[in-house]
Design a protein around this motif. Structure first.
Motif, PDB file in Angstrom:
ATOM      1  N   UNK A 348       0.876  -1.164   0.000  1.00 26.74           N
ATOM      2  CA  UNK A 348       0.000   0.000   0.000  1.00 26.74           C
ATOM      3  C   UNK A 348       0.907   1.205   0.000  1.00 26.74           C
ATOM      4  N   UNK A 349       0.836   2.030  -1.023  1.00 26.52           N
ATOM      5  CA  UNK A 349       1.765   3.173  -1.056  1.00 26.52           C
ATOM      6  C   UNK A 349       1.056   4.463  -1.452  1.00 26.52           C
ATOM      7  N   UNK A 350       0.003   4.763  -0.750  1.00 30.44           N
ATOM      8  CA  UNK A 350      -0.614   6.073  -0.918  1.00 30.44           C
ATOM      9  C   UNK A 350      -1.601   6.133  -2.062  1.00 30.44           C
ATOM     10  N   UNK A 351      -1.611   7.257  -2.768  1.00 27.97           N
ATOM     11  CA  UNK A 351      -2.629   7.522  -3.781  1.00 27.97           C
ATOM     12  C   UNK A 351      -2.000   7.666  -5.152  1.00 27.97           C
ATOM     13  N   UNK A 352      -2.762   7.359  -6.137  1.00 30.85           N
ATOM     14  CA  UNK A 352      -2.320   7.564  -7.508  1.00 30.85           C
ATOM     15  C   UNK A 352      -2.775   8.948  -7.978  1.00 30.85           C
ATOM     16  N   UNK A 353      -2.233   9.398  -9.131  1.00 31.30           N
ATOM     17  CA  UNK A 353      -2.566  10.737  -9.632  1.00 31.30           C
ATOM     18  C   UNK A 353      -4.029  10.907  -9.970  1.00 31.30           C
ATOM     19  N   UNK A 354      -4.692   9.801 -10.269  1.00 30.25           N
ATOM     20  CA  UNK A 354      -6.106   9.903 -10.642  1.00 30.25           C
ATOM     21  C   UNK A 354      -7.024   9.761  -9.435  1.00 30.25           C
ATOM     22  N   UNK A 355      -6.435   9.797  -8.252  1.00 33.08           N
ATOM     23  CA  UNK A 355      -7.250   9.757  -7.052  1.00 33.08           C
ATOM     24  C   UNK A 355      -7.537   8.359  -6.533  1.00 33.08           C
ATOM     25  N   UNK A 356      -6.982   7.360  -7.181  1.00 31.31           N
ATOM     26  CA  UNK A 356      -7.223   5.988  -6.741  1.00 31.31           C
ATOM     27  C   UNK A 356      -6.187   5.532  -5.715  1.00 31.31           C
ATOM     28  N   UNK A 357      -6.570   4.539  -4.955  1.00 35.06           N
ATOM     29  CA  UNK A 357      -5.646   3.952  -3.991  1.00 35.06           C
ATOM     30  C   UNK A 357      -4.559   3.193  -4.736  1.00 35.06           C
ATOM     31  N   UNK A 358      -3.301   3.485  -4.354  1.00 39.87           N
ATOM     32  CA  UNK A 358      -2.177   2.819  -5.016  1.00 39.87           C
ATOM     33  C   UNK A 358      -1.794   1.603  -4.184  1.00 39.87           C
ATOM     34  N   UNK A 359      -2.367   0.480  -4.496  1.00 42.78           N
ATOM     35  CA  UNK A 359      -2.069  -0.730  -3.723  1.00 42.78           C
ATOM     36  C   UNK A 359      -1.998  -1.940  -4.627  1.00 42.78           C
ATOM     37  N   UNK A 360      -1.377  -2.979  -4.106  1.00 41.53           N
ATOM     38  CA  UNK A 360      -1.222  -4.159  -4.937  1.00 41.53           C
ATOM     39  C   UNK A 360      -0.521  -5.284  -4.206  1.00 41.53           C
ATOM     40  N   UNK A 361       0.170  -6.096  -4.979  1.00 37.53           N
ATOM     41  CA  UNK A 361       0.747  -7.329  -4.464  1.00 37.53           C
ATOM     42  C   UNK A 361       2.242  -7.365  -4.759  1.00 37.53           C
ATOM     43  N   UNK A 362       3.024  -7.702  -3.728  1.00 36.99           N
ATOM     44  CA  UNK A 362       4.418  -8.073  -3.976  1.00 36.99           C
ATOM     45  C   UNK A 362       4.392  -9.591  -4.114  1.00 36.99           C
ATOM     46  N   UNK A 363       4.289 -10.056  -5.345  1.00 32.42           N
ATOM     47  CA  UNK A 363       4.239 -11.498  -5.566  1.00 32.42           C
ATOM     48  C   UNK A 363       5.675 -11.998  -5.542  1.00 32.42           C
ATOM     49  N   UNK A 364       5.978 -12.871  -4.591  1.00 38.49           N
ATOM     50  CA  UNK A 364       7.303 -13.491  -4.540  1.00 38.49           C
ATOM     51  C   UNK A 364       7.086 -14.982  -4.647  1.00 38.49           C
ATOM     52  N   UNK A 365       7.856 -15.657  -5.502  1.00 35.39           N
ATOM     53  CA  UNK A 365       7.767 -17.118  -5.513  1.00 35.39           C
ATOM     54  C   UNK A 365       9.144 -17.733  -5.666  1.00 35.39           C
ATOM     55  N   UNK A 366       9.231 -18.961  -5.216  1.00 35.22           N
ATOM     56  CA  UNK A 366      10.501 -19.703  -5.256  1.00 35.22           C
ATOM     57  C   UNK A 366      10.308 -20.995  -6.025  1.00 35.22           C
ATOM     58  N   UNK A 367      11.327 -21.358  -6.762  1.00 34.67           N
ATOM     59  CA  UNK A 367      11.270 -22.587  -7.542  1.00 34.67           C
ATOM     60  C   UNK A 367      12.674 -23.062  -7.908  1.00 34.67           C
ATOM     61  N   UNK A 368      12.675 -24.314  -8.325  1.00 29.40           N
ATOM     62  CA  UNK A 368      13.919 -24.968  -8.703  1.00 29.40           C
ATOM     63  C   UNK A 368      14.344 -24.560 -10.113  1.00 29.40           C
TER      64      UNK A 368
END
Lengths: 417, 419
Positions: A348-368
Motif C-alpha cells: 500500500x503506497x498512498x494515492x495515484x494521480x487519478x485519485x485511486x488507492x495505489x495498492x497491490x501485491x508483492x508477488x514473490x515465488x521460489x522454484x527450482x
C-alpha cells in the motif's frame, strides 16, 4: 580485479563503514579473519540473545523462503556499486555480518567517543531478534564482466522478460542483488533496513524498494490480498523436505555446483485496480479466480483446502476454464512439475494521480527451475480475465543464495571464493 | 559541556558551543531554519531523584549485560568497581554529590577515553555501556566548577583485545588548527572579493555572457569555505541564501546573493535587473573581507563542520535544491570536497592518532572526487538531472560512504574537558 583471497587483507583494505567490522569480528573469530581494521575498535563482540521466533540464521538454505510469510516485509533490489570482485566480496561479508547480528539480536557494539552510535536505537538498547529473516539473492546483471562472474551464472537466471500482460517500468525492474527483510513488526524490518543500508552505502545502492504486509487470517486459513481473496491456498507443503527438494531447492544436475541449496526467486510488483474491482459483481469476481471469496473454497468445493476436481468439469461449467486457479495449476500429471512456492505480500503506497488507492501485491515465488515453473505458469495465465484488474509493472528474476552454514560462512561464499 | 580552559580567555568565544550548521533560506523559511539550527549539545537530561538508584539496584538488568554500580563524587569517584572483567558491560553511574558532573572511563596511563557520560545531574543514575579488554582503567569525575578527580586504577587481567577508545580533544588542542584555518579562509575571502568584483563589472557593463562565465568560479570559491559560514553570520544568507519553495519566492527582495544572480542569469533576466543583486553581493563580500581580521572562529565547530559540509552537499546539492538554473550542483559538490579537505588537513595531526578509519576516509575522499571529476566534460559539469542511472547510483554510493567515514571525525572532535 579478481582477488578474493585472504579475508585479513580484505578487511584491512575495507571500504565500508567501520562499525560493520566491529560486529563482523564475531564471524572472524571462527573464520580465521583476525586481522581487522587495525584498530582496537574492531573486535566488538555483541552479546548473543536467545534465537528469535523465526528460523535460525545458519543453515544449508536461507531463512525467509520456506517459512510462512510474516506480518511485515521490505523487498529491495540493489545496484552493486562496489568497484571490483574484492569489494563485492567485502560487501557480501558485511551483509552477512549484519544479518547474523540483526536476526540473533543482542547489544550493539559500544563505540565510546570514537564514533556516532553503532545502532539507530529504534529497537531500544538491546536488539530483540524478533523473528527477523534476511533473504538475499543475485540478479543476472551481477554476472556481467564487472566481477569476473560471467561463467558462474546459474543456468536459468536471466533478465526477467515482459510477459503478455505486463506493463514494466524499468525503474522498478531487475537489479544486481535482492534483499527481503521480514519480521512480525514493521519497526524490526525498518531497523534492519536502516542498519544494513548504513553499513553498505559504498557497496550497493537501492534500485527500488517496496514495503509490504500480510494480513492475519480473516477469519481463518490463508491471508487475503487486496482483492479480498485468499492468496496462496494451493501452495505445496514445503514442510515436507521431499516436496521442498522437488519444488524449491536447486540441487545437483546441470547447474553450477556453487548454487546447491539456493532457489530461483521471482518477484513481481503487481498493481491492483481495487476501485475497478470493487465495481465488479461477486459472481464475476469468483469466476475469475475459480474460488469463493468468503471461504476460499474452489467453486466445486465447500472448504478452503478442498481440491478442485477439474477432470469432472471438463467444459468449465463450475470452475471456468480461464479462471485463475485452473490456468495456474491445472492439476494434471503433465503440469505437476510446474508447481511453485508463493510468498506474496500486500503493498500500500498512498494515492495515484487519478485519485485511486495505489495498492497491490508483492508477488514473490521460489522454484527450482524458472522456465519449468514460474514462466510456464505465467504463459498459461496469459490473457486470463483477471488481467484487466491488475497490472504487473515491476520485479525481477533473482537467485536466492545458498544458506550460511555457520559463523565462518558468508552469503555468496560458494559463488565468490 | 563546560570546557573553559584555564588561562584561556576570549578572543575565542566561550563554550558551550558547537552549534549545528544549517543552510538558511530567505523570507518565511528562514524562521524554520534558524529554529532547526539551534541544536544544543548540552542538556542536563537527568530525571527523577535519588529513589531511582535504589530501584535500579533492586531489579535484575533486562539487557543481559554485567552491571556495576559506580559512585560519582569528588571524594568517592569510581568507587564500586571491585571485580573487573573484560567484555561489553554497563557501569551505572550514580552522582552522589551536589553538582552536575561529567564522567569519563579512562586509561590512566594513556589518557584514552573508553566511555563518557556528560551532565550527570546530582542524585541521578545513568548507564555507561562500554566494551573493555585487558588493561588498566580509572573513572575520572569532572564536576562543574571543580578540578577533575581520578578514581582508583582498576586492572582487567588477561589478553583480551581492547575496546574502542580515543584520547580526548580539548580546546587547547584545537586552537592552532582553528587559527590556521581562519587564515586560510581570509585568503579565500580576498580571492572571492576579486571574483565578485569581476562578476559585478560584467553585469554593470551588460555583458551577461561574461557574467555567466564568471559566476561559477566566484561561487565555487565561496563553496570551498564551508566550515566558516557560521562565523559569517547573517552575511552567509545574504551571499549564498536560497529562496523558499513557495510560488514567487524567487522575486522576494530578501532573496539575494549568488543564487539570486544565478536565477536571473539563467532565466533571461535583464542586466539592469541584476545590477542591484550584483552590487549587493559584492558589497557583502567586501564587508566580510574588511571585518574578517576581527572575527574569531569557534574551535569547537571545527570537527562538526568537517562532516557537515558534506552533509549539506548531500542535502542541497545532490538533490539540486540549490540549482537556480546553472546546472552546477556537482561543481559545488566538488568545491565542498575541497573545503572538507581543507579542514581535515588542519585537523589531521589530531585525527591521525584517534581515528582508526582514517585510511578509509582518505580513500573515500579520493574515490568521491574521482567520481565527480569524471562528470565534467570540456569544462562543463553534468547537471544532476542529466546523470544516468549508473552515474547517479555511483554518486550516491560514494557520498553515502564518505559521510559514514566522516561521522567519527565529529565525534572525536567534540571538545572535552581534560582537567
Amino acid at each position: 580485479m579478481t582477488d578474493t583471497r585472504g579475508s585479513g587483507d580484505l578487511r584491512r583494505r575495507g571500504f565500508l563503514r567501520g562499525a560493520a567490522l566491529g560486529v563482523g569480528a564475531v564471524g572472524a573469530v571462527a573464520g580465521g579473519a583476525t586481522a581487522l581494521a587495525g584498530s582496537t575498535a574492531s573486535a566488538a563482540t555483541p552479546s548473543a540473545a536467545p534465537a528469535g521466533r523465526g528460523a535460525g540464521f545458519h543453515g544449508s538454505h536461507q531463512a525467509g523462503i520456506v517459512e510462512n510469510v510474516q506480518l511485515s516485509t521490505a523487498f529491495l533490489s540493489f545496484d552493486v556499486t562496489a568497484a571490483d570482485r574484492r569489494e563485492l566480496t567485502e560487501l557480501l561479508h558485511t551483509v552477512t555480518d549484519r544479518a547474523r547480528f540483526l536476526t540473533a539480536g543482542g547489544t550493539p557494539a559500544p563505540l565510546g567517543i570514537t564514533d556516532s552510535p553503532s545502532d539507530s536505537g529504534t529497537l531500544g538498547p538491546r536488539l530483540p531478534g524478533d523473528g527477523l529473516t534476511v533473504t538475499a539473492g543475485v540478479g543476472a546483471s551481477l554476472f556481467d564482466r564487472r566481477f569476473g562472474l560471467t561463467d558462474r551464472r546459474p543456468l536459468r537466471l536471466s533478465r526477467m522478460p515482459a510477459f503478455a500482460d505486463d506493463d514494466l517500468d524499468e525503474a522498478w525492474c531487475h537489479g544486481d542483488l535482492s534483499l527481503q527483510l521480514s519480521a512480525p513488526h514493521p519497526d524490526t524490518v525498518l531497523h534492519a533496513l536502516r542498519d544494513i543500508a548504513r553499513n553498505t552505502r559504498g557497496g550497493m545502492q537501492a534500485r527500488w524498494r517496496m514495503d509490504g504486509f500480510s494480513s492475519p487470517p480473516r477469519p481463518s486459513g490463508t491471508p487475503r490480498n487486496h482483492l479480498g481473496f485468499k492468496d496462496g491456498t494451493a501452495n505445496p507443503d514445503v514442510t515436507d523436505p521431499a516436496v521442498a527438494d522437488e519444488v524449491v531447492w536447486v540441487g545437483a544436475g546441470a547447474e553450477p555446483a556453487w548454487t546447491a541449496g539456493g532457489s530461483y526467486q521471482v518477484v513481481r510488483l503487481i498493481r491492483m485496480l481495487v476501485e475497478f474491482w470493487d465495481r465488479v459483481s461477486l459472481t464475476e469476481q469468483e469466476r475469475m479466480f475459480g474460488r469463493s471469496r468468503d471461504t476460499g473454497a474452489p467453486l466445486d468445493g465447500s472448504r478452503e483446502f478442498d481440491v478442485p476436481k477439474f477432470a469432472e468439469d471438463p467444459t468449465g461449467d463450475i470452475i471456468p476454464l480461464d479462471s485463475h486457479i485452473r490456468l495456474a495449476n491445472p492439476r494434471t500429471a503433465k503440469t505437476d512439475d510446474s508447481r511453485l512456492l508463493r510468498r506474496a505480500y500486500n503493498y500500500d503506497r498512498g494515492m495515484d494521480g487519478n485519485g485511486n488507492l495505489d495498492m497491490g501485491l508483492i508477488f514473490v515465488c521460489y522454484q527450482q527451475d524458472l522456465e519449468r515453473q514460474f514462466a510456464a505458469v505465467q504463459r498459461r495465465l496469459a490473457g486470463e480475465p483477471l488481467v484487466d484488474y491488475v497490472s504487473p509493472f515491476g520485479g525481477g528474476y533473482f537467485y536466492a543464495l545458498p544458506g550460511v552454514r555457520d559463523r565462518a560462512d558468508w552469503l555468496g561464499r560458494t559463488l565468490l571464493a | 559541556m563546560s570546557a573553559e580552559p584555564d588561562g584561556i580567555v576570549p578572543p575565542f568565544p566561550p563554550p558551550p558551543s558547537g552549534t549545528r550548521m544549517t543552510r538558511r533560506w530567505q523570507a518565511t523559511a528562514a524562521v524554520v531554519a534558524v529554529a532547526a539550527a539551534v541544536t544544543a549539545t548540552v542538556l542536563v537530561a537527568g530525571s527523577g531523584g535519588g529513589g531511582e538508584h535504589a530501584a535500579a539496584k533492586a531489579q535484575a538488568p533486562a539487557d543481559g549485560l554485567r552491571h556495576t554500580a559506580i559512585d560519582v563524587s569528588t571524594g568517592t569517584c569510581g568507587q564500586g568497581w571491585s571485580r573487573p572483567r573484560s567484555g561489553t558491560q554497563v557501569f551505572d553511574l550514580h552522582n552522589t554529590s551536589g553538582a552536575a558532573a561529567e564522567v569519563d572511563l579512562t586509561d590512566p596511563r594513556t589518557g584514552k577515553v573508553y566511555g563518557e557520560v556528560e551532565g550527570l545531574a546530582p542524585g541521578t543514575t545513568r548507564p555507561m555501556t562500554v566494551r573493555l579488554g585487558s588493561g588498566s582503567y580509572a573513572f575520572k569525575c569532572l564536576q562543574n566548577d571543580a578540578d577533575a578527580v581520578t578514581g582508583p586504577t582498576v586492572v582487567v587481567a588477561g589478553k583480551q583485545p581492547q575496546g574502542p577508545a580515543a584520547a580526548p580533544v580539548d580546546q587547547h588542542d584545537l586552537i592552532p588548527p582553528t587559527l590556521a584555518y581562519q587564515k586560510w579562509v581570509g585568503q579565500r575571502i580576498a580571492e572571492l572579493a576579486a571574483d565578485t568584483g569581476r562578476l559585478k563589472a560584467d553585469i554593470d557593463r551588460g555583458d551577461l555572457a561574461a557574467a555567466r562565465r564568471d559566476w561559477l568560479p566566484a561561487h565555487l570559491v565561496y563553496e570551498r569555505m564551508g566550515a566558516a559560514y557560521d562565523t559569517f553570520g547573517d552575511a552567509d544568507a545574504a551571499i549564498n541564501g536560497i529562496a523558499a519553495r513557495t510560488p514567487g519566492a524567487v522575486d522576494d527582495p530578501h532573496f539575494t546573493g549568488f543564487h539570486r544572480i544565478e536565477y536571473g542569469l539563467w532565466h533571461g533576466r535583464s542586466a539592469a535587473s541584476l545590477r542591484g543583486p550584483a552590487t549587493a553581493l559584492d558589497g557583502a563580500v567586501h564587508d566580510l573581507l574588511g571585518g574578517w581580521p576581527d572575527q574569531r572562529m569557534d574551535p569547537a565547530a571545527m570537527g562538526l563542520r568537517a562532516h557537515e559540509i558534506v552533509e549539506d552537499t548531500e542535502q542541497f546539492e545532490l538533490t539540486a535544491r540549490t540549482d537556480y538554473g546553472s546546472g552546477t550542483s556537482l561543481a559545488t559538490a566538488r568545491a565542498n570536497l575541497d573545503g572538507t579537505r581543507a579542514i581535515l588537513d588542519e585537523l589531521r595531526p589530531l585525527l591521525e592518532p584517534r581515528d582508526a578509519g582514517i585510511a578509509k576516509l582518505d580513500a573515500a575522499l579520493v574515490r568521491t572526487q574521482a567520481t565527480l571529476d569524471a562528470l565534467r566534460h570540456g569544462g562543463v559539469w553534468t547537471s544532476v538531472d542529466k546523470l544516468t542511472h549508473a552515474q547517479r547510483q555511483q554518486v550516491n554510493a560514494d557520498f553515502g560512504d564518505l559521510l559514514e567515514q566522516l561521522a567519527p571525525v565529529a565525534a572525536i572532535f567534540e571538545v572535552r574537558r581534560t582537567a
